[in-house]
Every structure is written in structure tokens, then in C-alpha cells.
Design a protein around this motif. Sequence first.
Motif, PDB file in Angstrom:
ATOM      1  N   ARG A 187     -20.759 -22.349  -2.046  1.00  0.00           N
ATOM      2  CA  ARG A 187     -19.421 -21.816  -2.274  1.00  0.00           C
ATOM      3  C   ARG A 187     -19.460 -20.464  -2.961  1.00  0.00           C
ATOM      4  O   ARG A 187     -18.604 -19.625  -2.715  1.00  0.00           O
ATOM      5  CB  ARG A 187     -18.562 -22.813  -3.023  1.00  0.00           C
ATOM      6  N   SER A 188     -20.482 -20.233  -3.799  1.00  0.00           N
ATOM      7  CA  SER A 188     -20.526 -18.899  -4.404  1.00  0.00           C
ATOM      8  C   SER A 188     -20.954 -17.872  -3.349  1.00  0.00           C
ATOM      9  O   SER A 188     -20.637 -16.698  -3.460  1.00  0.00           O
ATOM     10  CB  SER A 188     -21.415 -18.866  -5.640  1.00  0.00           C
ATOM     11  N   HIS A 189     -21.658 -18.310  -2.315  1.00  0.00           N
ATOM     12  CA  HIS A 189     -21.908 -17.427  -1.167  1.00  0.00           C
ATOM     13  C   HIS A 189     -20.789 -17.713  -0.170  1.00  0.00           C
ATOM     14  O   HIS A 189     -20.913 -18.579   0.686  1.00  0.00           O
ATOM     15  CB  HIS A 189     -23.264 -17.714  -0.525  1.00  0.00           C
ATOM     16  N   THR A 190     -19.705 -16.968  -0.306  1.00  0.00           N
ATOM     17  CA  THR A 190     -18.478 -17.348   0.395  1.00  0.00           C
ATOM     18  C   THR A 190     -18.566 -17.215   1.911  1.00  0.00           C
ATOM     19  O   THR A 190     -17.682 -17.646   2.621  1.00  0.00           O
ATOM     20  CB  THR A 190     -17.296 -16.495  -0.085  1.00  0.00           C
ATOM     21  N   ASN A 191     -19.619 -16.576   2.411  1.00  0.00           N
ATOM     22  CA  ASN A 191     -19.615 -16.336   3.854  1.00  0.00           C
ATOM     23  C   ASN A 191     -20.166 -17.495   4.687  1.00  0.00           C
ATOM     24  O   ASN A 191     -20.197 -17.417   5.898  1.00  0.00           O
ATOM     25  CB  ASN A 191     -20.374 -15.053   4.175  1.00  0.00           C
ATOM     26  N   VAL A 192     -20.626 -18.576   4.051  1.00  0.00           N
ATOM     27  CA  VAL A 192     -21.250 -19.647   4.828  1.00  0.00           C
ATOM     28  C   VAL A 192     -20.270 -20.285   5.820  1.00  0.00           C
ATOM     29  O   VAL A 192     -20.562 -20.421   7.002  1.00  0.00           O
ATOM     30  CB  VAL A 192     -21.872 -20.728   3.912  1.00  0.00           C
TER      31      VAL A 192
END
Length: 602
Positions: A547-552
Motif C-alpha cells: 500500500r505504501s507503493h501505491t502503484n501496485v
Amino acid sequence: QEVETQTMSLIVQKFGGTSVADVEKIQAAARKAIRAQRAGHRVVMVVSAMGKNTDALLGLAAEISDQPPAREMDMLLSTGEQVSVALVAMAIDALGSKAVSLTGGQIGMKTDNSFSRARIQSISTERIERLLDQGHIVVAAGFQGTDDDLNITTLGRGGSDTTAVALAAVLGADSCEIYTDVDGVYTTDPRRLPEARRVEVISYDEMLELASLGAGVMHNRSIEFAKKFGVPIHVRSSFSDTSGTMIVAEPESTSQPVSGAAMTADEARVTVLGVPDVPGKSYQVFSAIAERKVAVDMVVQNVGKAGRADISFTVPRGELTATLQAVESVMDEVGADGLTHDDQVSKVSVVGMNMASQTNVAARMFRALADASVNIQMITTSEIKISTLVARSDATLALRAVHDAFSLHQKPSDAKTWSQIKAERGERADVDALVSRLRNDALEALTLTGISVTDHQARITLHGVPDYPGIAADMFETIGAAGIFVDMIVQGYDGEDAATSVSFTVDADAVAKSLEVARAIYKQHQMRDVQGTGDIAKVTVSGIGLRSHTNVATKLFHELAESDINVEMINTSELQVNAVIDAKFASTAAERLKVAFAPALH
Ligand code: ASP
Ligand code: MG
């Protein structure tokens, strides 16, 4: 000498802003570190800016400019920590021990160049180790690093936690102590519910979910580090010597279904009505929002009626305007019928490692809300989390109801202490296999641990579910009583009438029975329609920091859209992104995602 330093334990002690807010507190922090050193540890301190100093610096900048250049902002904000480390080192010196303060650049904290939210790439440990060998306490500035061009960067508000845990990870510290103004992690925010209980142990996964639900104890990215490297974190009060909460791989209890509850007060719901139910539409909507860097949360796509679907999701209330602008800009391209929103909603969630293996946890939560006369507007579930959207005026009542229903104020009877857990499995969680595969120049990069397909799934959808308290509770109690194990549940907002629609997935073998039960419920509550489809599959992307890497999630939508695969249901959590698709595309989807995510797969 050599041998001795190698067996000496190393601890990282982090002091937050409130713990170094004035001279006395700085001296108290210095004494804590000296005591730890005298007890035979090598000690690295990580220190935040004094008190509200970072806010004060932000205020100053705002007086000069509405749009301060990002680089200069980081240059400014990093000074707060520089003041603290110097004063702490002086305090240690004045107390007769040896200390050296170091900035982020001096500890070799290399980050990318995204100012104000930089991610850690690598940390060089030689200088710190040399100083420790010489008997110094090392006092490192939290929150800051430098990029390839030696520009000063900062990690984002609250980022000193991440500095501390990252240092503990690369130094192989025995533990990372987080000294703060609270004495540990609670079952829910004690300022909201005084009956909240301080837990002795909580798992990384639970803490990650709770932190992203707004339990403001720790910077999320610090828990991602801890999980990747198996660093035990001890959250404790800087104003007393009592022990606080250990954040480790294991949960406190192996039976209790829920270990924490959280409320995010200021949410907004957005619904895009009548989206053509063809591949690529979700991607168009969510990539427009992602471009504006808004993190979308609960996503529910109602199963299409007449070839159209409604997509609802939540965003932080402060981002509603930006979100609506983003969606409006693609309405024509998407071909949707309309757009509605509600900014008077809150999210109430429960989190627990053990819920993944237990039935009826969701039904218990829904029943608790029904008994408190709280209407549920939306539901999403993932493996260790159930979230509901409720009216903001009901939110505290709802939080208390679920906290009570799962007896969170009571210690579970099989609760383990950290020493018991350690005695069973040794000092460190078993993460060596993962750590050895991580690239040491990309410490904070997205880390995926797998892409998998669960086939042989079925989905049941009830349309026209009356929108008043108690319906979800009734439905899932009935389904549970029939012995059906439900996996994903989503309840969406239905644009059509004062009703919602509810979908859930079950094993394909249970489809007939589930339909039978669903039909009975449908009659009893006068719903509009029941549908069941027996040939769906769930594609799961698992990892750390999803979630902190929003692009997944956006990338997943993109890949599936490119393969002409329609996404029928989706859920996201810290640990997984799940998409429900037609079973006949399952292996194509998995192959494509494996290729697309290859750089992150470990
Ligand atoms: N001083 C920074 C902040 O206030 C970093 C931190 O405290 O962790 O956000
Ligand atoms: Mg702080």
C-alpha cells in the motif's frame, strides 16, 4: 577485543520529538543510552527534531512561499534533526561518556531523489561500526538522507522511525527500541476508547494494517523494514522504565480472531455510476486518480447489471476534491453515467492474523454493528482485515461496539509474552531467505513474495439489499450457520435505489449450497436478485509494502486491461492485492503479472 565486539549485542534506540522536547528530556534520553551502554550493549541512537520543531519550520516556509521548492524544503526540515543530534551528543559528553553525532549524509543514508518522501536505497555501516568499536554512542539524525547528487532528502513525516529500523536492519541489531510519549501499542486508540488495552506483543502484519488504518503509533515504512529483516521492535515510553509492546513476526495469541480495531474518521466515498462492464474501465478511473497521487482505499465494484457496473471507493476526505476532478476528467472516456460522493463517512476496521483461518469473524463484526443500530454502507475484507464504512456520526459508537464484541479489552487466555516467543523460536524471526535475495542498493524497493492463482472459486451476488442495520449480520450468520466458508466479501453502494449489493466468494464446491442459502435470504429480505457464478478465480499478488507503493493495484489493473481481462472484484491490503476474474483467464493473468512484476519478485 575483536571477538568481544562481535558478540556484544547492539541496540538501536529511537527518541521521537516529544522525547527530546527540552533540555531535561534530552538529558534523560542521554542517560538511557549511557545505561544501555554500561549494561554491555553497543548503542546507536536515532533522534527526531525537538518537540514541534518540524511543524515550526514548515510554518516558517509557508510564510515565505506558497510553493517552496521541494529541495529547499528538505534542506530546511533536515535542520531540526541536526539540532537534536548535536545536543544529545553534548549531553552524553557532559555525563562523561563518549558520543558522536552524525547527519543522514554522514551515516551514508542514500535515498532516491523524491524530496519529502524519499525512499532509502542503501546505508553504509563502516563509519558507525568504527565509532562503536571505539566505544562511542553513535547519535544519528532521523528522517534524512542524501541522494546521488548529495542533495539532502527527507523520508516523510514521522520518518525517523524508518531511519531507526533501517539502521537496526543493516547493523543486524538485536532490537530497535522506539521511545515515545505513549507506552506501547493499544487494541485501539486509547484517546478514543479509554477501555483499550495495551498489548504486549503484536505481529508486523497486524501493525502494518493498523498503521495504514490510522493507528498513529509508527511510521508504516518502518514496519515494512522490520518485517523484511526480522527486526524486533520495542515501542515504549521514554518517561518510565516499564516495558511496552514488542512488534515481531508472531501475534500475541494464536486463537483470538481480532487483535485490534481502528477508525479512520475523515473518509469520503465516491461512486462512479454505470461504468460499462468491459476490461480497462477500472484502470482508466484509477490511473487518473493515481496520477494525482491520491491513495484509494476500499474499492468495490458492483457486479454489472445490463452490462454496467458501479464502482465505489473511499479516499481521505481531504483528497475528495482532487479525486472528483480526476474522475470527472475521464468520465467521457470511461462512458460512465454519473458520479456521486459522500464526505460524511468514516471507516471502522478490525485486524487479526488469526481471522484468516476462522469462520464467522465477519458475521460477528456485522452483528455487533447491527446491535448498536449502525448501518453499514460498504464492506471490504482481506485476509487479515475487515473494513466497514459507516456514517461519521456513528463511527465512535461503531468502534466501541466491535471492540466490545471481540473482548479486546481483555488479554486473550493464550497470550504469549515476548520471552515465551523467543524461547520457542530463537532471537530472530526466520527471514534470512528473503533478506539474502534483497538487493542491498534498493532496501526500500517494493518487495513481492509471490503471484498466485486460487481457482475453483465461485461468487454469489445479492442485488437490492435493503440499506438498514442488521442485514449484513443476518446474511453472514445464516451463511456461516450453513457451514459455508466465505473468503472475500464486498458490499457496495448501489446507485439505483436505497439499496446496496453484496458479493462474496466461496469454494466452487459450495456454490449450490451458497445459492440456496442466498435465495432464502433474498426472499426473507425482499431483495431484487440473486446471481451465482461458479467459474471464477482469484489472482493474488503478495508482498511487503503493497500500500505504501501505491502503484501496485494500478499496475495490476493495467496489465489485466491490456490482456482484455475484466476485473470483477478487488481488494487490497498491506500484504496482498487480490483480483477476482473469469477462471478461463486465470493462468494468462498470472503469467502476465509475473512478467510485469518480475523486477520486484523475490
Ligand atoms: N521530525 C520529523 C517529523 O516531525 C521526523 C520524525 O519526527 O520522525 O515528522
Ligand atoms: Mg515525530
